[in-house]
Design an enzyme around this catalytic site. Sequence first.
Site, PDB file in Angstrom:
ATOM      1  CG  HIS A  87       2.260  -0.155   4.409  1.00  0.00           C
ATOM      2  ND1 HIS A  87       2.056  -1.129   5.352  1.00  0.00           N
ATOM      3  CD2 HIS A  87       1.077   0.512   4.285  1.00  0.00           C
ATOM      4  CE1 HIS A  87       0.810  -1.056   5.794  1.00  0.00           C
ATOM      5  NE2 HIS A  87       0.195  -0.075   5.160  1.00  0.00           N
ATOM      6  CG  ASP A 105      -1.811  -1.126   1.382  1.00  0.00           C
ATOM      7  OD1 ASP A 105      -1.974  -1.862   0.394  1.00  0.00           O
ATOM      8  OD2 ASP A 105      -2.374  -1.293   2.480  1.00  0.00           O
TER       9      ASP A 105
HETATM   10 ZN    ZN Z   1      -2.059   3.078   3.376  1.00  0.00          ZN
END
Ligand code: ZN
Length: 342
Positions: free
Chosen positions: A258, A113
């Site tokens: 991430h 992400d």
């Molecule tokens: Zn995020």
Amino acid sequence: MCSEDIPRGLVAVPEPTRRRFLATAGAVGGIATATALAGCTEDVPGVGTGHLSPDEAIIENTYTGLSKRSDGLSLRKLIESSDAAAPDNQLRGAHRMIWDVGTEQPYVALSFDDGPDPRWTPQVLDALAEVGAQATFFMMGWNVDHHRELAHRVIDEGHEIGNHTWSHQDLAFQDPETTRDQIVDGKRAIQDILGVDTTWFRPPRGELSGAAMRILAEHDYDTFLWSVSRNVPGVGTPELVADHIVERLRPGAIIDMHDSIGRGLFLPQDDRIVRSLKAKRDVDVAAVPAILKGGMDAGLQFVTMGQLLDSATGPAALTPATLEDVNLPQGPTTDVPRTSVG
Ligand SMILES: [Zn+2]
């Protein structure tokens, strides 16, 4: 909009009572639960109306749920009162909420992400290419706009992408207009710059509201959450992060990682929180090769979200996340997670 109209007294009610309210509302129907979860009570008959004073009505409804005031309370009215409600006939089909996938294939899906980000995304792409693994990147529109070549590289190397909003606002705290802007602007950035029509969405911090669910459905999005994440306290080390994740992998798992820092991009970069976030990301990205090796050594294959979904055999919820089950395909971990790190 409903949240502005919630009377103050309702918010002050102790949690156990509120839980009772939710349970009663949920018994009316599945969608009614969404009404209650969205915190929206403005149009539920009896709240703030009738013979009772507004405060009395709040207390009456809060303490009794809907049971004493169900006269004329149809499911339709409940649906219509919800932020998540769909105007008649505008929404069709299933828009899924996916945590993990029931599959008989030895598949797991890595997802990243917040990117693309020049500090971390190239390292992730190199690690994936090294072992021929595929992943899914939920991108921020702002980052796609600012790192276009890198975003193209992600697609060119065979990975899949989804929408992670324009600028990573927590949708649980936004009004419907801002929520729509965040979702649509992220979608448009990816569409205009990369030519990809996304139908997969991951909410920042995993947070949604009723309005967010409705807007996502309007735009044909499936929402992806995850079943495994770093969950290591503080910055940690690449070894700790990799061990934590690999121990929890099993067929059908969706791993959340991430390759940037979300809202941290818009804070002063010397801020203590930003420095900590960046240190975490350095550790996370350094853990990727060990996660890939650990999973592959256990016989698992890292695939895109699309491949994982194509292999689905049934509701993932039927496969226990933490308990041994002889019918499960054998992954490396069906052990109960250690409580010290869970
Ligand atoms: Zn995020």
